[in-house]
Design a protein around this motif. Structure first.
Motif, PDB file in Angstrom:
ATOM      1  N   ALA A 189       0.823  -1.216   0.000  1.00 59.95           N
ATOM      2  CA  ALA A 189       0.000   0.000   0.000  1.00 59.95           C
ATOM      3  C   ALA A 189       0.851   1.258   0.000  1.00 59.95           C
ATOM      4  N   GLN A 190       2.131   1.098   0.376  1.00 54.54           N
ATOM      5  CA  GLN A 190       3.018   2.258   0.413  1.00 54.54           C
ATOM      6  C   GLN A 190       4.205   2.041  -0.524  1.00 54.54           C
ATOM      7  N   VAL A 191       4.520   3.097  -1.252  1.00 51.69           N
ATOM      8  CA  VAL A 191       5.537   3.027  -2.299  1.00 51.69           C
ATOM      9  C   VAL A 191       6.750   3.859  -1.890  1.00 51.69           C
ATOM     10  N   ARG A 192       7.921   3.267  -2.063  1.00 44.39           N
ATOM     11  CA  ARG A 192       9.179   3.993  -1.812  1.00 44.39           C
ATOM     12  C   ARG A 192      10.089   3.990  -3.027  1.00 44.39           C
ATOM     13  N   THR A 193      10.155   2.824  -3.683  1.00 45.08           N
ATOM     14  CA  THR A 193      11.153   2.629  -4.735  1.00 45.08           C
ATOM     15  C   THR A 193      10.486   2.101  -5.993  1.00 45.08           C
ATOM     16  N   VAL A 194      10.609   2.857  -7.070  1.00 40.90           N
ATOM     17  CA  VAL A 194       9.970   2.499  -8.334  1.00 40.90           C
ATOM     18  C   VAL A 194      11.032   2.106  -9.351  1.00 40.90           C
ATOM     19  N   VAL A 195      10.823   0.961  -9.992  1.00 37.33           N
ATOM     20  CA  VAL A 195      11.650   0.586 -11.137  1.00 37.33           C
ATOM     21  C   VAL A 195      10.781   0.732 -12.378  1.00 37.33           C
ATOM     22  N   THR A 196      11.315   1.374 -13.411  1.00 32.00           N
ATOM     23  CA  THR A 196      10.614   1.450 -14.686  1.00 32.00           C
ATOM     24  C   THR A 196      11.323   0.582 -15.716  1.00 32.00           C
ATOM     25  N   GLY A 197      10.542   0.122 -16.694  1.00 35.89           N
ATOM     26  CA  GLY A 197      11.080  -0.683 -17.782  1.00 35.89           C
ATOM     27  C   GLY A 197      10.063  -0.740 -18.901  1.00 35.89           C
ATOM     28  N   VAL A 198      10.451  -1.282 -20.039  1.00 34.28           N
ATOM     29  CA  VAL A 198       9.535  -1.310 -21.192  1.00 34.28           C
ATOM     30  C   VAL A 198       8.447  -2.362 -20.999  1.00 34.28           C
ATOM     31  N   THR A 199       8.841  -3.562 -20.570  1.00 32.08           N
ATOM     32  CA  THR A 199       7.917  -4.703 -20.548  1.00 32.08           C
ATOM     33  C   THR A 199       8.017  -5.438 -19.214  1.00 32.08           C
ATOM     34  N   ALA A 200       6.873  -5.877 -18.698  1.00 34.13           N
ATOM     35  CA  ALA A 200       6.835  -6.614 -17.425  1.00 34.13           C
ATOM     36  C   ALA A 200       7.271  -8.060 -17.641  1.00 34.13           C
ATOM     37  N   SER A 201       8.460  -8.238 -18.166  1.00 33.89           N
ATOM     38  CA  SER A 201       9.010  -9.580 -18.392  1.00 33.89           C
ATOM     39  C   SER A 201       9.544 -10.142 -17.072  1.00 33.89           C
ATOM     40  N   LEU A 202       9.798 -11.444 -17.061  1.00 36.77           N
ATOM     41  CA  LEU A 202      10.369 -12.061 -15.861  1.00 36.77           C
ATOM     42  C   LEU A 202      11.729 -11.438 -15.545  1.00 36.77           C
ATOM     43  N   GLY A 224       9.647   6.950 -22.939  1.00 37.54           N
ATOM     44  CA  GLY A 224       8.509   7.510 -22.213  1.00 37.54           C
ATOM     45  C   GLY A 224       8.486   7.103 -20.748  1.00 37.54           C
ATOM     46  N   VAL A 225       8.680   5.817 -20.516  1.00 33.18           N
ATOM     47  CA  VAL A 225       8.575   5.327 -19.138  1.00 33.18           C
ATOM     48  C   VAL A 225       9.715   5.899 -18.271  1.00 33.18           C
ATOM     49  N   GLN A 226      10.859   6.127 -18.897  1.00 37.82           N
ATOM     50  CA  GLN A 226      11.973   6.778 -18.161  1.00 37.82           C
ATOM     51  C   GLN A 226      11.598   8.193 -17.768  1.00 37.82           C
ATOM     52  N   ALA A 227      10.986   8.910 -18.718  1.00 39.74           N
ATOM     53  CA  ALA A 227      10.612  10.302 -18.450  1.00 39.74           C
ATOM     54  C   ALA A 227       9.548  10.376 -17.360  1.00 39.74           C
ATOM     55  N   VAL A 228       8.591   9.451 -17.401  1.00 39.59           N
ATOM     56  CA  VAL A 228       7.550   9.440 -16.369  1.00 39.59           C
ATOM     57  C   VAL A 228       8.160   9.058 -15.019  1.00 39.59           C
ATOM     58  N   GLY A 229       9.090   8.114 -15.022  1.00 37.86           N
ATOM     59  CA  GLY A 229       9.785   7.742 -13.788  1.00 37.86           C
ATOM     60  C   GLY A 229      10.539   8.916 -13.188  1.00 37.86           C
ATOM     61  N   GLU A 230      11.230   9.655 -14.045  1.00 42.26           N
ATOM     62  CA  GLU A 230      11.954  10.833 -13.558  1.00 42.26           C
ATOM     63  C   GLU A 230      10.984  11.892 -13.029  1.00 42.26           C
ATOM     64  N   HIS A 231       9.851  12.008 -13.728  1.00 42.95           N
ATOM     65  CA  HIS A 231       8.833  12.980 -13.312  1.00 42.95           C
ATOM     66  C   HIS A 231       8.322  12.663 -11.903  1.00 42.95           C
ATOM     67  N   ILE A 232       7.979  11.401 -11.650  1.00 43.86           N
ATOM     68  CA  ILE A 232       7.450  11.088 -10.314  1.00 43.86           C
ATOM     69  C   ILE A 232       8.554  11.152  -9.255  1.00 43.86           C
ATOM     70  N   ALA A 233       9.788  10.871  -9.670  1.00 46.23           N
ATOM     71  CA  ALA A 233      10.895  11.019  -8.717  1.00 46.23           C
ATOM     72  C   ALA A 233      11.026  12.483  -8.294  1.00 46.23           C
ATOM     73  N   THR A 234      10.928  13.382  -9.267  1.00 47.47           N
ATOM     74  CA  THR A 234      11.051  14.812  -8.982  1.00 47.47           C
ATOM     75  C   THR A 234       9.829  15.347  -8.246  1.00 47.47           C
ATOM     76  N   GLN A 235       8.645  14.980  -8.734  1.00 47.94           N
ATOM     77  CA  GLN A 235       7.409  15.538  -8.180  1.00 47.94           C
ATOM     78  C   GLN A 235       7.072  14.956  -6.805  1.00 47.94           C
ATOM     79  N   LEU A 236       7.275  13.657  -6.645  1.00 49.63           N
ATOM     80  CA  LEU A 236       6.823  12.989  -5.419  1.00 49.63           C
ATOM     81  C   LEU A 236       7.983  12.597  -4.509  1.00 49.63           C
ATOM     82  N   GLY A 237       9.206  12.684  -5.021  1.00 50.06           N
ATOM     83  CA  GLY A 237      10.366  12.365  -4.193  1.00 50.06           C
ATOM     84  C   GLY A 237      10.679  10.886  -4.083  1.00 50.06           C
TER      85      GLY A 237
END
Ligand SMILES: [Zn+2]
Length: 260
Positions: free
Chosen positions: A45-58, A235-248
């Motif tokens: 329910a609580q988020v601290r660390t986000v990994v972004t990537g192109v595809t939800a592969s194993l 795109g996913v990198q840019a969104v990841g950077e955005h939430i890192a900047t906006q939400l910390g």
């Protein structure tokens, strides 16, 4: 002892707040898509660390676990229209890993292609030095704009190879000067005719299928296939950077190379 401001400890964001932020940012409800956008698998329910990537592969899921992520954000999630719905084989493996580690899987498909500044097409165009002044195609996903002055097809191919780290498949048109360039990331080869109708002299996308070669030869507009995965890393990198900047939040992009 001196403590830097960065040592305050990790920022914690409620998962629902992160999902709401992304839904609004990407206008996710506006799109008709091939799979569900937003939270696909519920974890902590609580988020601290986000990994972004192109595809939800194993491979991406395992890399995210090694990174200590509680949330994975991807362009290609797990669920698509037309799947038979059974949790067997690769689907079982991926889901088992996510559930056992209590990881949230967030996926945004077309909303992540389309976003005017953070999306795949905006970010890819930016890296190639292309600026869109119009949109075309289904749900306005395609981008089109003026070609940089004096740009030749050969120079465009070189620019793609240098920027993306792989040589594109190039189908020449009739050798006309390039005035208008259109692009759409991923598997948008089916948009080639719409790009031509919108005025493109050349169209860039990720993949090529058999018909596009004939279409280029017969219409005179050139076609470049630059890699599905390669064109959708941005795109996913840019969104990841955005939430890192906006939400910390802590954010890491993990590229799992793919020759497609
Ligand atoms: Zn794709």
């Amino acid at each position: 002892m001196w403590t830097s401001p960065n040592e305050k400890g990790p920022v914690v964001v409620e998962r629902e707040a992160l999902v709401s932020h992304l839904q609004a940012l990407l206008e996710a409800d506006r799109f008709k898509d091939y799979g569900p956008n937003g939270l696909q698998v519920e974890g902590r329910a609580q988020v601290r660390t986000v990994v972004t990537g192109v595809t939800a592969s194993l491979a991406l899921i395992d890399a995210a676990i090694a990174e200590g992520a509680d949330t994975i954000l991807v362009h290609h999630g797990l669920f698509w229209r037309g799947q038979d719905g059974r949790v067997t084989g690769w689907m079982k493996q991926r889901l088992a890993r996510l559930l056992a580690n209590d990881i949230n899987l967030l996926a945004y498909h077309l909303p992540l292609d389309a976003h005017a500044s953070l999306g795949n097409n905006a970010q890819w165009g930016q890296r190639l030095g292309l600026v869109a002044d119009a949109r075309f195609g289904d749900q306005n996903l395609g981008f089109i704009g003026p070609a940089p002055a004096g740009l030749t097809l050969e120079a465009l191919g070189d620019r793609v190879a240098q920027t993306m780290g792989r040589a594109p498949v190039v189908v020449e048109g009739d050798g006309r000067p390039l005035r208008r360039v259109a692009w759409c990331s991923g598997g948008a080869q089916g948009y080639f005719e719409q790009a031509i109708a919108a005025g493109a002299d050349v169209f860039l996308t990720g993949e090529i299928s058999e018909p596009q070669a004939h279409c280029a030869r017969e219409t005179g507009a050139a076609f470049l296939a630059c890699g599905h995965h390669a064109s959708e890393r941005y795109g996913v990198q840019a969104v990841g950077e955005h939430i890192a900047t906006q939400l910390g939040l802590a954010h890491t992009f993990i590229d799992v190379p793919n020759p497609a």
